[in-house]
Design a protein around this motif. Structure first.
Motif, PDB file in Angstrom:
ATOM      1  N   GLU A 143       0.841  -1.412   0.089  1.00 13.11           N
ATOM      2  CA  GLU A 143       0.098   0.055   0.059  1.00 13.11           C
ATOM      3  C   GLU A 143       0.870   1.273   0.028  1.00 13.11           C
ATOM      4  N   VAL A 144       2.024   1.013   0.117  1.00  6.37           N
ATOM      5  CA  VAL A 144       2.946   2.227   0.170  1.00  6.37           C
ATOM      6  C   VAL A 144       3.259   3.008  -1.358  1.00  6.37           C
ATOM      7  N   LEU A 145       3.056   1.978  -2.172  1.00 12.63           N
ATOM      8  CA  LEU A 145       3.288   2.368  -3.626  1.00 12.63           C
ATOM      9  C   LEU A 145       2.164   3.375  -3.999  1.00 12.63           C
ATOM     10  N   LYS A 146       2.730   4.281  -4.870  1.00 14.53           N
ATOM     11  CA  LYS A 146       1.921   5.107  -5.727  1.00 14.53           C
ATOM     12  C   LYS A 146       0.953   4.452  -6.716  1.00 14.53           C
ATOM     13  N   THR A 147      -0.419   4.875  -6.825  1.00 10.49           N
ATOM     14  CA  THR A 147      -1.329   4.399  -7.710  1.00 10.49           C
ATOM     15  C   THR A 147      -1.530   5.435  -8.578  1.00 10.49           C
ATOM     16  N   ASN A 148      -1.331   5.118  -9.961  1.00  9.41           N
ATOM     17  CA  ASN A 148      -1.650   5.987 -11.176  1.00  9.41           C
ATOM     18  C   ASN A 148      -2.962   6.309 -11.364  1.00  9.41           C
ATOM     19  N   GLU A 149      -3.086   7.337 -12.117  1.00  7.64           N
ATOM     20  CA  GLU A 149      -4.718   7.625 -12.529  1.00  7.64           C
ATOM     21  C   GLU A 149      -5.335   6.553 -13.084  1.00  7.64           C
ATOM     22  N   ASP A 150      -4.731   5.704 -13.985  1.00  6.67           N
ATOM     23  CA  ASP A 150      -5.508   4.764 -14.578  1.00  6.67           C
ATOM     24  C   ASP A 150      -5.606   3.382 -13.640  1.00  6.67           C
ATOM     25  N   GLY A 151      -5.288   3.311 -12.269  1.00 11.06           N
ATOM     26  CA  GLY A 151      -5.363   2.452 -11.332  1.00 11.06           C
ATOM     27  C   GLY A 151      -4.164   1.585 -11.199  1.00 11.06           C
ATOM     28  N   THR A 152      -3.242   1.464 -12.207  1.00  6.40           N
ATOM     29  CA  THR A 152      -1.978   0.687 -12.188  1.00  6.40           C
ATOM     30  C   THR A 152      -1.205   1.224 -10.915  1.00  6.40           C
ATOM     31  N   MET A 153      -0.396   0.261 -10.279  1.00  8.40           N
ATOM     32  CA  MET A 153       0.444   0.779  -9.213  1.00  8.40           C
ATOM     33  C   MET A 153       1.778   0.589  -9.738  1.00  8.40           C
ATOM     34  N   MET A 154       2.646   1.625  -9.002  1.00  6.24           N
ATOM     35  CA  MET A 154       4.268   1.560  -9.324  1.00  6.24           C
ATOM     36  C   MET A 154       4.823   0.330  -8.723  1.00  6.24           C
ATOM     37  N   ASP A 155       6.196   0.204  -8.895  1.00  9.40           N
ATOM     38  CA  ASP A 155       6.608  -1.056  -8.317  1.00  9.40           C
ATOM     39  C   ASP A 155       8.020  -0.826  -8.037  1.00  9.40           C
ATOM     40  N   HIS A 156       8.770  -1.619  -7.110  1.00  6.38           N
ATOM     41  CA  HIS A 156       9.964  -1.554  -6.877  1.00  6.38           C
ATOM     42  C   HIS A 156      10.958  -1.684  -8.006  1.00  6.38           C
ATOM     43  N   GLY A 157      12.036  -1.133  -7.710  1.00  7.99           N
ATOM     44  CA  GLY A 157      13.200  -0.892  -8.684  1.00  7.99           C
ATOM     45  C   GLY A 157      13.560   0.526  -9.539  1.00  7.99           C
ATOM     46  N   SER A 158      12.757   1.278  -9.108  1.00  2.00           N
ATOM     47  CA  SER A 158      13.104   2.809  -9.421  1.00  2.00           C
ATOM     48  C   SER A 158      13.318   3.517  -8.431  1.00  2.00           C
ATOM     49  N   ARG A 159      12.916   4.959  -8.386  1.00  2.46           N
ATOM     50  CA  ARG A 159      12.881   5.840  -7.213  1.00  2.46           C
ATOM     51  C   ARG A 159      11.687   6.497  -7.301  1.00  2.46           C
ATOM     52  N   GLN A 160      11.225   7.275  -5.893  1.00  2.00           N
ATOM     53  CA  GLN A 160      10.134   7.931  -6.003  1.00  2.00           C
ATOM     54  C   GLN A 160       8.727   7.253  -6.254  1.00  2.00           C
ATOM     55  N   HIS A 161       8.824   5.953  -6.139  1.00  3.11           N
ATOM     56  CA  HIS A 161       7.881   5.060  -6.390  1.00  3.11           C
ATOM     57  C   HIS A 161       6.850   4.904  -5.088  1.00  3.11           C
ATOM     58  N   ALA A 162       7.039   5.047  -3.875  1.00  8.09           N
ATOM     59  CA  ALA A 162       6.620   5.075  -2.659  1.00  8.09           C
ATOM     60  C   ALA A 162       5.756   6.585  -2.435  1.00  8.09           C
ATOM     61  N   SER A 163       4.566   6.547  -1.906  1.00 11.79           N
ATOM     62  CA  SER A 163       3.655   7.547  -1.883  1.00 11.79           C
ATOM     63  C   SER A 163       3.758   8.461  -0.456  1.00 11.79           C
ATOM     64  N   PHE A 164       3.974  10.003  -0.625  1.00 12.05           N
ATOM     65  CA  PHE A 164       4.043  10.456   0.649  1.00 12.05           C
ATOM     66  C   PHE A 164       2.431  10.794   1.192  1.00 12.05           C
ATOM     67  N   SER A 165       1.657  10.067   0.395  1.00  8.56           N
ATOM     68  CA  SER A 165       0.257  10.322   0.993  1.00  8.56           C
ATOM     69  C   SER A 165      -0.312   8.884   1.766  1.00  8.56           C
ATOM     70  N   SER A 166       0.745   7.868   1.818  1.00  7.64           N
ATOM     71  CA  SER A 166       0.570   6.512   2.270  1.00  7.64           C
ATOM     72  C   SER A 166       0.889   6.851   3.911  1.00  7.64           C
ATOM     73  N   ASN A 167      -0.297   6.565   4.538  1.00  7.85           N
ATOM     74  CA  ASN A 167      -0.165   7.020   5.990  1.00  7.85           C
ATOM     75  C   ASN A 167       0.938   5.900   6.722  1.00  7.85           C
ATOM     76  N   PHE A 168       0.808   4.838   6.023  1.00  5.59           N
ATOM     77  CA  PHE A 168       2.057   3.877   6.682  1.00  5.59           C
ATOM     78  C   PHE A 168       3.288   4.125   6.285  1.00  5.59           C
ATOM     79  N   TYR A 169       3.555   4.646   5.039  1.00  5.04           N
ATOM     80  CA  TYR A 169       4.946   5.090   4.648  1.00  5.04           C
ATOM     81  C   TYR A 169       5.279   6.128   5.342  1.00  5.04           C
TER      82      TYR A 169
END
Length: 689
Positions: free
Chosen positions: A118-144
């Motif tokens: 749930e820490v991963l960003k969700t795109n406008e089309d509903g797909t989620m980012m994944d590990h292996g890049s950077r800035q893929h975690a969301s500052f809006s994730s309460n847990f993150y």
């Protein structure tokens, strides 16, 4: 006499502000300090001593650790390993290198992402980012947000009392946090409720009676689909503001945790990319100061002349300096291009001398520190082919590395010559401001009215003109003090409140001078058109009415005629009707409103307002009218050609040449500290005042 008094008063205020900017982190006599990123986790530990020794021998004074090292700092949940970082710290200290310690929130470890997706960003089309890049975690994730602060607290506990650390960098190149996940959705609704208080207030601000858009409860509001045609403009604008505040508040949260453990002399900053529609820049209140990132040669900017792309666009560092400096007690550059990069559209070699030119340009604007990404060129990963200070063998200095080394030797020469002197009075007399709000730019850019409009390009026409005058320039917000500037330029400031209009009116009546451009004050601060004639609240200020505006096709440019010449325009034109006593400085020709006024000059109290109603194709109208204004109010200006920048700081003058031909400066030979009076392309002249 009144003009002289105004200049002297402004000079006293300017010098007072410089004195107030004295800080506990940097010695004025040091002038600046230079560092380089180093990633111990990327290299065999047996090489660390060799590398950091080389860094020190080349003249670097600090290094930069742990920016992307969360996986090494916390290899599994709740288990921390600082041993490797302690050993790197010891070697840095051995070679007298101070350290900037970084938080690694741009790159969470894979175990965190897999266990808590749930820490991963969700795109406008509903797909989620994944590990292996950077800035893929969301500052809006309460847990993150909460979990990352635990890691940061452990880091701060371990290193906060370490005198070898001069400061902390939060995250890396943080930018607008855009996430469509469930936490972001709820946080957006909470943010709106906190901002507006009642749903009726939101409906009024958003104009939801239009297209049956009315809400009866905050729970009905979703994150807007920016790609969906016709979405409520104010909802989109508020969502952008929310996303920016998620970034700035996350940085503040980090700073608050770190500050519980740090020594008084350790500063906290972050490094922004200079985006001029980003509201998060300058929004974090718990940073000590801010820094920026700047790359100059990567295929996007042609520069001046056939080979100008090897030097870069001369306004890029200048504008970043002048934009960041007023937002912060001081500023620095945390990431400056060391040579060829790997991620641009065309990754050309910089011209020999260009890296040194950029270093001097950063310094000329007042920077207290400059750091470069990175010391060793990477041999694996996404940034292969990106130059460092030394090459892929880990030993041989690159051309840019040698230019960094040369710059640091030259700074030592300046330190020996430093006397604490100020800057010339004629330079202070030209001190000008550009009134600017990134929120205004974001609003214009989502409703341009013509595909030909370029907000930043329009601002640059005025900015480049001011720099050609040899003027020190500050980008200021409407909450700042206007009285320290003799001229304030206001380009395309579309959203303007009545209180700001009154503040400008008072400023002008008291002797200030305003230059406004087209698209200014067409809307109130909520982005609504006035329930009045077009832009009517500024009619008394500018001494004219705006009858209507026009937008031309790209193949159908027209002309504005002034006493100084003829100027082509296409993008935007406000058609003006001067009031009695207001001078007409230019008129339209070539269309059904030929003869109507395009530029006005209006005396008001002790000052004056100039309104430039059109966006010219080449920026020549803007330059011509600014020259006329400065002449009218008796401010002596220089006439530097495009690509020549001249600044003053700490008792030194600095001239930089981004143009494609040599430029001759009139400076006594006996005053020259570095360079020659005839300045070649990509070269620098420094003289003592």
């Amino acid at each position: 006499m009144k003009l002289l008094y105004t200049f002297l008063f402004a000079s006293v205020l300017f010098l007072s502000s410089v004195a107030q900017n004295s800080n506990p982190w940097f010695d004025d006599a040091q002038l600046t300090t230079v560092g380089a990123y180093y990633y111990p986790e990327h290299w065999n530990e047996a090489q660390w001593d060799r590398d950091l020794k080389k860094m020190s021998e080349m003249g670097f004074e600090f290094t930069h650790f742990a920016e992307f090292a969360w996986a090494q700092i916390e290899p599994e949940e709740g288990v921390y390993d600082f041993g490797w970082l302690d050993r790197a710290m010891e070697i840095a200290d051995k070679y007298h290198l101070k350290v900037v310690m970084c938080t690694s929130t741009a790159t969470p470890p894979v175990w965190l992402v897999r266990k808590y997706p749930e820490v991963l960003k969700t795109n406008e089309d509903g797909t989620m980012m994944d590990h292996g890049s950077r800035q893929h975690a969301s500052f809006s994730s309460n847990f993150y947000r909460n979990y990352s602060l635990k890691m940061i607290e452990e880091l701060a506990k371990h290193y906060g009392s370490d005198e070898r650390i001069i400061g902390w960098q939060l995250d890396n190149e943080p930018y607008t946090n855009t996430d469509y996940g469930p936490d972001a959705q709820q946080r957006f609704r909470d943010w709106l409720k906190n901002k507006y208080g009642t749903i009726n207030a939101l409906n009024k601000a958003w104009g939801t009676n239009f297209w049956s858009g009315t809400y009866t409860d905050f729970s009905q509001i979703n994150i807007p689909k920016h790609r969906q045609w016709g979405m409520n403009l104010y909802q989109r604008l508020d969502h952008g503001r929310f996303c920016d505040e998620e970034t700035s508040s996350f940085l503040d949260d980090q700073a608050k945790v770190i500050r519980k453990y740090t020594l008084p002399g350790q500063w906290i900053t972050t490094n922004y990319i200079p985006y001029y529609d980003a509201r998060y820049i300058g929004q974090s209140k718990d940073l000590d100061f801010i820094t920026y990132t700047r790359y100059m040669v990567y295929g996007e900017h042609p520069g001046i002349g056939l080979k100008g792309y090897r030097v870069g666009e001369y306004s890029r560092i200048a504008m970043a300096n002048d934009y960041f400096r007023p937002l912060s007690p001081l500023y620095g550059v945390m990431e400056l291009q060391p040579g060829q990069v790997n991620w641009g559209t065309i990754d050309s070699q910089p011209l020999p001398g260009a890296v040194r030119l950029w270093l001097w340009h950063v310094f000329a604007g007042g920077s207290k520190l400059t750091c470069t990404y990175r010391f060793r060129a990477p041999i694996y990963g996404y940034e292969q082919y990106h130059y460092g200070i030394v090459g892929t063998d880990g030993v041989t200095p690159t051309p840019g590395g040698l230019e960094f080394q040369k710059f640091m030797k030259e700074i030592n020469t300046l330190r020996d010559a430093y006397t604490g002197a100020g800057v010339p009075q004629e330079y202070l007399n030209r001190k000008s401001a550009i009134l600017y709000d990134p929120d205004n730019t974001a609003a214009i850019n989502q409703n341009k009215q013509t595909r030909l409009w370029d907000t930043e390009g329009h601002v640059l026409k005025y900015y480049k003109a001011l720099k050609s005058f040899g003027a020190p320039v500050d980008f200021i917000r409407d909450t700042m003090n206007f009285s320290t500037y003799h001229v304030i330029v206001i380009p395309a400031y579309q959203q303007m409140s009545r209180s700001v209009i009154q503040k400008l009116t008072d400023y002008v009546k008291n002797g200030g001078n305003v230059v406004m451009s087209c698209r200014t004050a067409h809307q109130d601060e909520f982005g609504h058109l006035w329930e009045a004639r077009h832009a009517e609240p500024i009619y008394d200020l500018i001494g004219a009415e705006i009858e209507f505006y026009d937008l031309l096709r790209e193949y159908a440019s027209d002309t504005i005629v002034t006493a100084e010449g003829k100027f082509a325009w296409t993008t935007w034109g406000d058609i003006l009707k001067p009031k009695t006593g207001t001078e007409s400085w230019g008129s339209y020709s070539g269309d059904f409103y030929a003869g109507k006024t395009a530029v006005t000059f209006h005396k008001l109290g002790k000052g004056a307002v100039t309104y430039v109603g059109a966006d010219s194709n080449a920026g020549d109208l803007e330059l011509s009218m600014l020259k006329k204004v400065y002449n009218r109010i008796s401010i002596d200006i220089e006439n530097y050609p495009p690509g020549i920048i001249v600044e003053y700081r700490d008792g030194f003058g600095i001239a930089l040449n981004y143009s494609d031909k040599p430029y001759e400066m009139t400076v006594p030979e006996s005053d020259i500290v570095i360079g020659e009076k005839s300045i070649p392309t990509a070269a620098v002249l420094v003289w003592k005042l």
